[in-house]
Write a protein that holds these residues in place. Structure first.
Motif, PDB file in Angstrom:
ATOM      1  N   LEU A 120      26.070 -64.170 -97.007  1.00  0.00           N
ATOM      2  CA  LEU A 120      26.303 -65.426 -96.294  1.00  0.00           C
ATOM      3  C   LEU A 120      25.277 -65.641 -95.186  1.00  0.00           C
ATOM      4  CD1 LEU A 120      30.201 -65.388 -96.073  1.00  0.00           C
ATOM      5  CD2 LEU A 120      28.743 -66.532 -97.750  1.00  0.00           C
ATOM      6  N   LYS A 121      24.869 -64.569 -94.549  1.00  0.00           N
ATOM      7  CA  LYS A 121      23.870 -64.658 -93.491  1.00  0.00           C
ATOM      8  C   LYS A 121      22.528 -65.135 -94.030  1.00  0.00           C
ATOM      9  CE  LYS A 121      21.640 -61.807 -89.917  1.00  0.00           C
ATOM     10  NZ  LYS A 121      21.560 -60.444 -89.330  1.00  0.00           N
ATOM     11  N   ASN A 122      22.247 -64.810 -95.290  1.00  0.00           N
ATOM     12  CA  ASN A 122      20.951 -65.149 -95.872  1.00  0.00           C
ATOM     13  C   ASN A 122      20.968 -66.470 -96.640  1.00  0.00           C
ATOM     14  OD1 ASN A 122      18.748 -62.834 -95.690  1.00  0.00           O
ATOM     15  ND2 ASN A 122      20.750 -61.841 -95.788  1.00  0.00           N
ATOM     16  N   THR A 123      22.005 -67.272 -96.437  1.00  0.00           N
ATOM     17  CA  THR A 123      22.081 -68.550 -97.137  1.00  0.00           C
ATOM     18  C   THR A 123      22.216 -69.720 -96.171  1.00  0.00           C
ATOM     19  OG1 THR A 123      24.494 -68.342 -97.363  1.00  0.00           O
ATOM     20  CG2 THR A 123      23.128 -67.495 -99.159  1.00  0.00           C
ATOM     21  N   GLN A 124      22.016 -69.476 -94.903  1.00  0.00           N
ATOM     22  CA  GLN A 124      22.316 -70.502 -93.912  1.00  0.00           C
ATOM     23  C   GLN A 124      21.120 -71.407 -93.624  1.00  0.00           C
ATOM     24  OE1 GLN A 124      23.812 -68.206 -90.630  1.00  0.00           O
ATOM     25  NE2 GLN A 124      25.793 -67.851 -91.583  1.00  0.00           N
ATOM     26  N   HIS A 125      20.583 -72.001 -94.651  1.00  0.00           N
ATOM     27  CA  HIS A 125      19.641 -73.099 -94.472  1.00  0.00           C
ATOM     28  C   HIS A 125      19.767 -74.020 -95.675  1.00  0.00           C
ATOM     29  CE1 HIS A 125      16.719 -71.222 -97.248  1.00  0.00           C
ATOM     30  NE2 HIS A 125      17.002 -70.098 -96.637  1.00  0.00           N
ATOM     31  N   GLY A 126      19.250 -75.221 -95.552  1.00  0.00           N
ATOM     32  CA  GLY A 126      19.633 -76.291 -96.448  1.00  0.00           C
ATOM     33  C   GLY A 126      18.963 -76.352 -97.809  1.00  0.00           C
ATOM     34  N   SER A 127      17.886 -75.646 -98.029  1.00  0.00           N
ATOM     35  CA  SER A 127      17.158 -75.795 -99.282  1.00  0.00           C
ATOM     36  C   SER A 127      17.889 -75.104-100.435  1.00  0.00           C
ATOM     37  CB  SER A 127      15.752 -75.214 -99.140  1.00  0.00           C
ATOM     38  OG  SER A 127      15.814 -73.837 -98.847  1.00  0.00           O
ATOM     39  N   SER A 128      17.480 -75.450-101.650  1.00  0.00           N
ATOM     40  CA  SER A 128      18.015 -74.785-102.838  1.00  0.00           C
ATOM     41  C   SER A 128      17.095 -73.627-103.212  1.00  0.00           C
ATOM     42  CB  SER A 128      18.102 -75.776-104.005  1.00  0.00           C
ATOM     43  OG  SER A 128      19.038 -76.790-103.729  1.00  0.00           O
ATOM     44  N   PHE A 129      17.679 -72.485-103.475  1.00  0.00           N
ATOM     45  CA  PHE A 129      16.898 -71.334-103.890  1.00  0.00           C
ATOM     46  C   PHE A 129      17.789 -70.368-104.660  1.00  0.00           C
ATOM     47  CE2 PHE A 129      18.494 -70.453 -99.635  1.00  0.00           C
ATOM     48  CZ  PHE A 129      18.954 -69.143 -99.703  1.00  0.00           C
ATOM     49  N   VAL A 130      17.178 -69.330-105.186  1.00  0.00           N
ATOM     50  CA  VAL A 130      17.880 -68.322-105.973  1.00  0.00           C
ATOM     51  C   VAL A 130      18.103 -67.093-105.111  1.00  0.00           C
ATOM     52  CG1 VAL A 130      17.734 -66.802-107.982  1.00  0.00           C
ATOM     53  CG2 VAL A 130      16.891 -69.160-108.129  1.00  0.00           C
ATOM     54  N   LEU A 131      19.318 -66.571-105.164  1.00  0.00           N
ATOM     55  CA  LEU A 131      19.644 -65.345-104.449  1.00  0.00           C
ATOM     56  C   LEU A 131      20.075 -64.300-105.471  1.00  0.00           C
ATOM     57  CD1 LEU A 131      19.794 -64.593-101.374  1.00  0.00           C
ATOM     58  CD2 LEU A 131      22.276 -64.728-101.627  1.00  0.00           C
ATOM     59  N   LYS A 132      19.451 -63.145-105.401  1.00  0.00           N
ATOM     60  CA  LYS A 132      19.770 -62.057-106.332  1.00  0.00           C
ATOM     61  C   LYS A 132      20.368 -60.894-105.553  1.00  0.00           C
ATOM     62  CE  LYS A 132      17.671 -58.987-109.799  1.00  0.00           C
ATOM     63  NZ  LYS A 132      16.426 -58.664-110.543  1.00  0.00           N
ATOM     64  N   VAL A 133      21.475 -60.372-106.048  1.00  0.00           N
ATOM     65  CA  VAL A 133      22.104 -59.195-105.457  1.00  0.00           C
ATOM     66  C   VAL A 133      22.097 -58.086-106.498  1.00  0.00           C
ATOM     67  CG1 VAL A 133      24.225 -58.193-104.550  1.00  0.00           C
ATOM     68  CG2 VAL A 133      23.569 -60.508-103.884  1.00  0.00           C
TER      69      VAL A 133
END
Length: 273
Positions: free
Chosen positions: A67-80
């Motif tokens: 959640l900390k690494n998603t706090q901006h408005g653009s669309s992107f891919v997050l991999k865990v």
């Protein structure tokens, strides 16, 4: 890259993710500062760790870090990615008692927007998937079959391909799960022996159940899809992508409508389980 909550550029060379592909991962779409279907991705990671006997316990820390690494408005891919960690020698996991998580960010594939709007064409890959019920459904780190499939597809004039198992039964596409519509019902492959149980696939099946739409999970050869009225592929990043045509192994080329798929695209947007 984030490793166990802290920025990092290196990974222990003895980590079992690099040594043996000993771990699992999930890939998510971040849109307007929010991870889409995070709870479903988290549940799949937990189920995968349980099936692989990876003793990962830092779920709250992982969630906070995501959640900390998603706090901006653009669309992107997050991999865990979750690795069993380092320790031991050889295949045995004995001695590897400290699993780690890795979070990385990547650009959103912009061509997915065009795919959603205009559809794509498929062929049938000549590379088949092995049947292994113990690993079926898991998005584990052993992806060499998919690497070979993608390498073969790169030399073909198609955006994606249907992937069969060694019984010549439909499993998935190279990038996601596959559905087809035939005689008032939707069909999608059973994943009892191979393939990835996609988060978007499960979301669609939940939607079908909630809306009383008939569907079947099945083991069918490519002939079953030749007579379908509509076909689509899906995953968490590209959503639902209509298939306009498929070139089958026998050289037959089939063309498909998009009406039911378009309805589903619109209906699934605001659906919450």
């Amino acid at each position: 890259m984030i490793v166990n909550g802290s920025p990092a550029t290196q990974l222990d060379i003895a980590d079992r993710a690099t040594q043996y592909g000993d771990g699992c991962f999930t890939t998510m779409l971040v849109k307007n500062g929010k991870v889409e279907h995070w709870e479903a991705h988290l549940t799949r990671l937990q189920a995968s760790c349980e099936r692989l006997f990876i003793p990962f316990t830092k779920w709250d820390e992982l969630t906070n870090s995501v959640l900390k690494n998603t706090q901006h408005g653009s669309s992107f891919v997050l991999k865990v990615l979750i690795s069993r960690g380092s320790g031991g020698r050889g295949y045995s996991p004995e001695g590897a008692h400290q699993p780690i998580y890795i979070i990385s960010q990547h650009p959103y594939p912009s061509h997915y927007d065009d795919w959603q709007k205009n559809g794509i064409e498929l062929n049938v890959s000549s590379i088949t998937l092995a049947k292994q019920p113990l690993l079926a459904g898991i998005k584990h780190l052993n992806r060499l079959e998919q690497v070979l499939i993608k390498h073969k597809l790169a030399n073909d004039a198609f955006q994606d391909c249907i992937v069969l198992d060694t019984d010549d039964v439909i499993v998935e596409s190279s990038v996601g799960n596959i559905f087809w519509y035939h005689e008032n019902a939707w069909y999608t492959p059973s994943l009892s022996f191979s393939g990835v149980e996609g988060v978007m696939r499960n979301h669609i099946l939940d939607y079908f159940t909630a809306k009383h739409i008939t569907f079947h999970q099945c083991r069918e050869t490519q002939e079953a899809i030749q007579s379908a009225a509509e076909v689509f592929v899906c995953n968490s990043l590209m959503g639902i992508v209509p298939v306009s045509a498929i070139e089958f192994s026998d050289g037959h080329r089939a063309y498909y409508l998009r009406d039911k798929t378009r309805e589903l695209q619109m209906g699934i947007v605001d659906y919450q389980v």
